[in-house]
Structures are given as structure tokens and as C-alpha cells.
Design a protein around this motif. Structure first.
Motif, PDB file in Angstrom:
ATOM      1  N   LEU A   4       0.518  13.898  -8.988  1.00 31.28           N
ATOM      2  CA  LEU A   4      -0.532  14.472  -8.194  1.00 31.28           C
ATOM      3  C   LEU A   4      -0.581  15.923  -8.173  1.00 31.28           C
ATOM      4  O   LEU A   4      -1.509  16.653  -8.164  1.00 31.28           O
ATOM      5  CB  LEU A   4      -0.483  14.017  -6.682  1.00 31.28           C
ATOM      6  CG  LEU A   4      -1.732  14.283  -5.976  1.00 31.28           C
ATOM      7  CD1 LEU A   4      -2.846  13.259  -6.575  1.00 31.28           C
ATOM      8  CD2 LEU A   4      -1.722  13.646  -4.415  1.00 31.28           C
ATOM      9  N   LEU A  31       0.909  -0.906   0.092  1.00 34.57           N
ATOM     10  CA  LEU A  31       0.096  -0.032  -0.077  1.00 34.57           C
ATOM     11  C   LEU A  31       1.012   1.403  -0.090  1.00 34.57           C
ATOM     12  O   LEU A  31       0.518   2.172  -0.736  1.00 34.57           O
ATOM     13  CB  LEU A  31      -0.939  -0.022   1.294  1.00 34.57           C
ATOM     14  CG  LEU A  31      -1.969  -1.060   1.260  1.00 34.57           C
ATOM     15  CD1 LEU A  31      -2.860  -1.137   2.377  1.00 34.57           C
ATOM     16  CD2 LEU A  31      -2.858  -0.871   0.016  1.00 34.57           C
ATOM     17  N   ALA A  34       1.948   1.699  -3.541  1.00 36.67           N
ATOM     18  CA  ALA A  34       0.722   2.176  -4.246  1.00 36.67           C
ATOM     19  C   ALA A  34       0.304   3.758  -4.032  1.00 36.67           C
ATOM     20  O   ALA A  34      -0.100   4.282  -5.040  1.00 36.67           O
ATOM     21  CB  ALA A  34      -0.512   1.186  -3.915  1.00 36.67           C
ATOM     22  N   ASP A  35       0.621   4.196  -2.880  1.00 35.74           N
ATOM     23  CA  ASP A  35       0.618   5.612  -2.355  1.00 35.74           C
ATOM     24  C   ASP A  35       1.336   6.402  -3.177  1.00 35.74           C
ATOM     25  O   ASP A  35       1.154   7.517  -3.959  1.00 35.74           O
ATOM     26  CB  ASP A  35       0.676   5.593  -0.893  1.00 35.74           C
ATOM     27  CG  ASP A  35       0.162   6.907  -0.434  1.00 35.74           C
ATOM     28  OD1 ASP A  35      -0.876   7.545  -0.723  1.00 35.74           O
ATOM     29  OD2 ASP A  35       1.103   7.530   0.459  1.00 35.74           O
ATOM     30  N   GLU A  75       2.888   5.599  -5.850  1.00 35.42           N
ATOM     31  CA  GLU A  75       2.794   5.652  -7.278  1.00 35.42           C
ATOM     32  C   GLU A  75       1.552   6.792  -7.590  1.00 35.42           C
ATOM     33  O   GLU A  75       1.815   7.549  -8.852  1.00 35.42           O
ATOM     34  CB  GLU A  75       1.945   4.273  -7.779  1.00 35.42           C
ATOM     35  CG  GLU A  75       1.317   4.056  -9.099  1.00 35.42           C
ATOM     36  CD  GLU A  75       2.569   4.165 -10.272  1.00 35.42           C
ATOM     37  OE1 GLU A  75       3.684   3.881  -9.825  1.00 35.42           O
ATOM     38  OE2 GLU A  75       2.152   4.114 -11.315  1.00 35.42           O
ATOM     39  N   ASP A  76       0.625   6.865  -6.784  1.00 32.68           N
ATOM     40  CA  ASP A  76      -0.586   7.922  -7.075  1.00 32.68           C
ATOM     41  C   ASP A  76      -0.031   9.359  -6.826  1.00 32.68           C
ATOM     42  O   ASP A  76      -0.156  10.207  -7.602  1.00 32.68           O
ATOM     43  CB  ASP A  76      -1.707   7.910  -6.098  1.00 32.68           C
ATOM     44  CG  ASP A  76      -2.540   6.657  -6.679  1.00 32.68           C
ATOM     45  OD1 ASP A  76      -2.550   6.276  -7.791  1.00 32.68           O
ATOM     46  OD2 ASP A  76      -3.471   6.286  -5.939  1.00 32.68           O
ATOM     47  N   VAL A 113      -2.351  17.163 -11.201  1.00 32.35           N
ATOM     48  CA  VAL A 113      -3.651  16.734 -11.193  1.00 32.35           C
ATOM     49  C   VAL A 113      -4.534  17.633 -10.292  1.00 32.35           C
ATOM     50  O   VAL A 113      -5.508  18.352 -10.845  1.00 32.35           O
ATOM     51  CB  VAL A 113      -3.950  15.324 -10.651  1.00 32.35           C
ATOM     52  CG1 VAL A 113      -5.312  14.838 -10.302  1.00 32.35           C
ATOM     53  CG2 VAL A 113      -3.390  14.239 -11.553  1.00 32.35           C
TER      54      VAL A 113
END
Lengths: 136, 87
Positions: free
Chosen positions: B74, B63, B66-67, B69-70, B77
Motif C-alpha cells: 500500500l 478478513l 485479507a486486510d 495482504e492488501d 501504491v
């Protein structure tokens, strides 16, 4: 479990299939929501970031429900939950969805304690929420 | 406070006990229960930093990755979202 997703989470899930937002969208035991206002916003953001609009439409259609909210009610009721007035519609959407969790990458813009106390809703990032699911 | 995990780093149980403010016995117990993943080399344990991800970051290592990666795209975005919300 009902979760409301901020737009940065939706966009993140479209940009990478290895991120926490993508995993969140593919976790079966939760019901995901966005609002009609955030859907319109997402369409414009996708255009600006060169993300195919079809990807957004399909994702929302398959993995999300939309709650209807109106601009007037957002400004009058939900400004007290945010530090940036432009984010108030996210809290309004989460309240309309009766969400237990508001998922966002922009934690600083929300008044976490007030949201918890007044709306009984927890504010988390996607990874924090997935970790929470694992521990329960 | 740890912001990143050096995936090449390994620890001894004694170092982990010190880091987590636990007794050495508790660390060995956590290893035997599988709560901390460790490799036994001869008679000695070595613990990769990825096994300690939760203690450092509050997230399991997958996780945590995965965090990360996002978070790479960001800023772009969030800037786009802020601009749209401001109009």
C-alpha cells in the motif's frame, strides 16, 4: 448496495487475489463504481507500477460502472470533504454514483463525519465493508 | 489495543473472560454457541488467538488476513496515486 471505490482499492485488487480489495470486487451483492476522472488516474498509476493496462480495462469493464464527473464541479463543491484537495474527485464520484459507501485505504484524507452528515455516505476500508456485509 | 495477532498463542477461558471483560460463564456460553471457537483437551478448553480476531481487530480472522495482504504494498501504491493526483 452501491459502493464507490478509491483508486488504492482498485490497484490493490490488481496486485493480489488474496486481499480484501480482490474479495470486494468478487462480491456479488454490491454495485461498484469509479469515475471517469479516477479511471484516467488509474491508467497512469498502472503504468507507473508496471501493471498491465489490459488487466485494469478488463476489471473495470466486467466488475465496475463509471460515472462521469467534471473537474470544475469537483473543486467548487467537494473540497470541504477532504483534507487533501487532490482527493476531492473521489468524493465527487461517490456522490455522482449515489453511493452508500465510499471504500478507501486512505481514510485519513477524508472528512468522515462531514461525508456521513452531508452526503449520507459511510467511509470504510474494504475489509471493514466486507465485515459490515457479514453482520447484516 | 492489539495491532497484530500472534497466531501461536492460545488462551484459557478465564484469560479470555479477563481480556474481553466478560464473566467466565459468558465465555463458556459463547464457546457452546460456537461464537468463540475452542478446542477441548480432556476436560479443559483452549482458545486460539485467531478465534478472538474480531474482538482484537473488529475483523474476522480471514478478513484480517485479507486486510494485511492488501496493506503490504500500500505505501508504494498510495505514493504513486499521490504523485499522479498532484500533477
Amino acid at each position: 448496495m452501491r459502493v464507490f471505490l478509491d483508486s488504492d482499492v482498485v490497484i490493490s485488487s490488481l496486485l493480489s487475489n488474496k486481499g480484501a480489495a480482490y474479495i470486494l470486487f468478487h462480491t456479488p451483492e454490491i454495485t461498484r463504481f469509479i469515475s471517469t476522472i479516477s479511471f484516467n488516474e488509474l491508467r497512469v498509476v498502472c503504468k507507473r507500477l508496471d501493471i498491465q493496462s489490459g488487466l485494469l480495462e478488463t476489471l473495470i469493464q466486467k466488475k465496475c460502472s463509471k460515472v462521469i464527473i467534471h473537474e470544475q464541479s469537483v473543486k467548487s463543491t467537494f473540497l470541504k470533504f477532504v483534507s487533501d484537495p487532490n482527493d476531492a474527485h473521489i468524493v465527487a464520484g461517490a456522490a455522482a454514483a449515489k453511493a452508500t459507501h465510499l471504500i478507501s485505504y486512505n481514510l485519513k484524507h477524508f472528512k468522515k463525519n462531514k461525508i456521513k452528515d452531508d452526503l449520507d455516505m459511510l467511509l470504510m476500508t474494504p475489509a471493514m465493508f466486507l465485515q459490515y456485509l457479514r453482520s447484516n | 489495543m492489539f495491532n497484530t495477532i500472534d497466531t501461536t498463542k492460545v488462551y484459557t477461558p478465564e484469560q479470555v473472560a479477563d481480556l474481553l471483560q466478560l464473566s467466565k460463564n459468558t465465555v463458556y456460553e459463547l464457546i457452546s454457541r460456537g461464537e468463540i471457537m475452542a478446542k477441548k483437551i480432556g476436560k479443559l478448553y483452549r482458545i486460539p488467538s485467531t478465534s478472538l480476531s474480531f474482538f482484537f481487530t473488529g475483523l474476522d480472522y480471514d478478513l484480517y488476513q485479507a486486510d494485511i495482504e492488501d496493506k503490504k504494498p500500500l505505501p508504494v501504491v498510495q505514493e504513486a496515486i499521490n504523485q499522479v493526483r498532484a500533477t
